[in-house]
Design a protein around this motif. Structure first.
Motif, PDB file in Angstrom:
ATOM      1  N   LEU A 106     -81.919-116.643  35.032  1.00 50.29           N
ATOM      2  CA  LEU A 106     -83.149-117.427  34.948  1.00 50.29           C
ATOM      3  C   LEU A 106     -82.939-118.635  34.060  1.00 50.29           C
ATOM      4  N   LYS A 107     -83.400-119.783  34.507  1.00 53.12           N
ATOM      5  CA  LYS A 107     -83.420-120.972  33.671  1.00 53.12           C
ATOM      6  C   LYS A 107     -84.268-120.702  32.431  1.00 53.12           C
ATOM      7  N   ASP A 108     -83.834-121.218  31.284  1.00 46.68           N
ATOM      8  CA  ASP A 108     -84.474-120.840  30.020  1.00 46.68           C
ATOM      9  C   ASP A 108     -85.748-121.633  29.722  1.00 46.68           C
ATOM     10  N   ASN A 109     -86.439-122.053  30.775  1.00 52.64           N
ATOM     11  CA  ASN A 109     -87.827-122.488  30.607  1.00 52.64           C
ATOM     12  C   ASN A 109     -88.772-121.562  31.362  1.00 52.64           C
ATOM     13  N   ILE A 110     -88.266-120.378  31.734  1.00 48.48           N
ATOM     14  CA  ILE A 110     -89.037-119.368  32.458  1.00 48.48           C
ATOM     15  C   ILE A 110     -89.267-118.201  31.504  1.00 48.48           C
TER      16      ILE A 110
END
Length: 500
Positions: A106-110
């Motif tokens: 997961l992208k770390d803005n999720i």
């Protein structure tokens, strides 16, 4: 630009590419680079593969390969336990669907309740959010193994006027796995680079304009930007709710489609599989500003489409200059509104003004580039209640939709095809990005779907083909992309060259 033949592929896996570890999962008999989710699920159903073994193989690969790429910020300490639970479901006939036991980054803005969610900023590097993002809840419910979080361009590349894509104060610089001193592009840089390096089966990125499809193109993978609203944005660090969407990134179209079917969380999977290109009408949008080498890749793709029976006509979608003029003013107002609302749910700076002050007082936030001009302009932008803003957004959305709808209708097209990206530029904190890439903007602003598939290379550097269609045509577009993928077969594993 073609895939290696079968004999060459076996040889390459045996001896390894120069400077690159092969993506074969030792002891499992699987080439992680080429294996699809349906193939993995078939082996699980036969008892020939466990989710625990697959997850362990990806964790080892992150350990061994990611020090060159810097795509993965952290792995989830519960990943193997998640996989073990999936193995129980496989043994007892309680499989939840095609993503059960499949590792996902997961992208770390999720938002994730058990791991930090930082958007790449030290300002959010404290305790994790209180709840998972809706899309994470859907992945967990489908049995996917949340493997960890990927690095990104800090604040999804919406901080400085001249940022360096793939850099964040939390994760440092993500490298392009094809040539390590080249840039991975876009804010979903870590997600794309991780998939390209076979560090996970699939990854989730996010896009406001280009941040899924450009890194997909530049890292030689598939990236799908869904229609606005198909995937819930609740629990995702925002830029603009009028354009933001999360979407899947994978090494093949079928994996992206299966992941989207989980992310959207509604009804059975409508993905029909690859269509034939015979009889399809494709509009070819050339972008000469990307250079003659990229245009040659586009020409080659068009020739393959014609050989497969498609009709290809050259088009130029209208209104592009006006879209470029209006988009940023709209996003500035929307970012101020949406980031204030998100920050109010987290511990740390409570609004954009406090965030600007945080960056001024933390030197590490300025260690690659110092600017936060977009933050400052957003703070001064008209509020979204202002008639000036409303007029800009109304015109912007209308023109973007007309640019696509009118082009599709005038030429009776199934999709518009354009180059996704130029060859990757050299990463340089002082200069910033060199990313004039207009092909993503019409779909991004309109809220329509787009998907990038590997189309070829300029030297070692991948170039993607961006397909765009009308609103809510996501699975029809993915089916067309799957047919294009079979005709083009352009993906090849990265070689992790130090420079080039």
């Amino acid at each position: 630009m073609r895939r290696l033949g079968a004999v060459m592929l076996v040889t390459a896996l045996a001896i390894g590419f120069p400077g690159s570890p092969p993506a074969e999962a030792h002891g499992l008999g699987i080439d992680l680079d080429s294996a699809t989710i349906p193939q993995l699920q078939d082996r699980m159903a036969r008892g020939q593969l466990s989710a625990t073994a697959l997850t362990g193989a990806y964790l080892r690969r992150i350990r061994d390969v990611d020090p060159r790429v810097h795509a993965v910020l952290r792995t989830d300490p519960t990943a193997l336990a998640q996989a073990a639970a999936s193995d129980v479901r496989h043994r007892t006939g309680a499989v939840r669907g095609p993503l059960d036991g499949i590792p996902v980054l997961l992208k770390d803005n999720i938002d994730t309740r058990e791991m930090p969610t930082t958007a790449g900023s030290l300002a959010l590097a404290g305790p994790p959010p209180d709840a998972d993002a809706v899309l994470v809840t859907r992945l967990r419910a489908a049995g996917a193994v949340v493997l960890g979080k990927t690095n990104l361009s800090e604040w999804a590349n919406f901080r400085a006027e001249r940022p360096t894509s793939g850099w964040s104060a939390v994760g440092g610089q993500t490298n392009n796995p094809y040539v390590l001193d080249r840039n991975p592009c876009g804010s979903s840089a870590g997600s794309a680079a991780a998939v390209a390096a076979s560090l996970s089966q699939v990854a989730i990125g996010t896009e406001t304009d280009g941040s899924i499809v450009c890194p997909a193109g530049m890292n030689g993978v598939v990236g799908h930007k869904p229609s606005l609203g198909v995937v819930s944005g609740t629990g995702v660090v925002p830029i603009s709710s009028e354009q933001d969407t999360a979407g899947p990134m994978a090494r093949n179209v079928v994996d992206a489609a299966l992941t989207l079917s989980v992310l959207r969380g509604a009804g059975p999977d409508p993905f029909p599989g690859p269509e034939s290109l015979r009889g399809k009408r494709i509009g070819l949008w050339r972008l000469p500003e990307l250079g003659p080498d990229v245009d040659a890749v586009l020409t080659g793709a068009a020739e393959r489409f014609r050989a497969a029976g498609a009709e290809v006509v050259e088009v130029t979608p209208p209104h592009q200059d006006r879209l470029a003029e209006l988009e940023m003013p709209a996003l500035l107002s929307e970012f101020h509104r949406d980031i204030d609302a998100y920050l109010a749910t987290r511990r740390g700076p409570r609004d954009l003004a406090e965030l600007i002050e945080f960056n001024r007082t933390h030197p590490r936030e300025r260690s690659c580039f110092a600017g936060q001009e977009l933050f400052e302009r957003a703070l001064a932008a008209p509020p979204t209640t202002d008639p000036r803003y409303r007029a800009i957004r109304a015109e912007l959305t209308d023109l973007a939709r007309r640019s696509i709808d009118d082009t599709l209708a005038a030429h009776h097209l199934d999709a518009i095809a354009a180059p996704t990206n130029p060859p990757a530029w050299t990463t340089d904190c002082r200069r910033g990005d060199n990313d004039i890439i207009p092909s993503s903007t019409p779909a991004a602003v309109a809220g329509y779907p787009s998907v990038s598939v590997p189309a070829g290379s300029v030297g070692e550097l991948p170039v993607g083909l961006l397909l765009t269609a009308g609103d809510r045509q996501d699975f029809r577009l993915l089916s067309l992309a799957s047919a294009a993928e079979r005709v083009l077969p352009a993906r090849r594993p990265p070689r992790y060259l130090p420079t080039g």
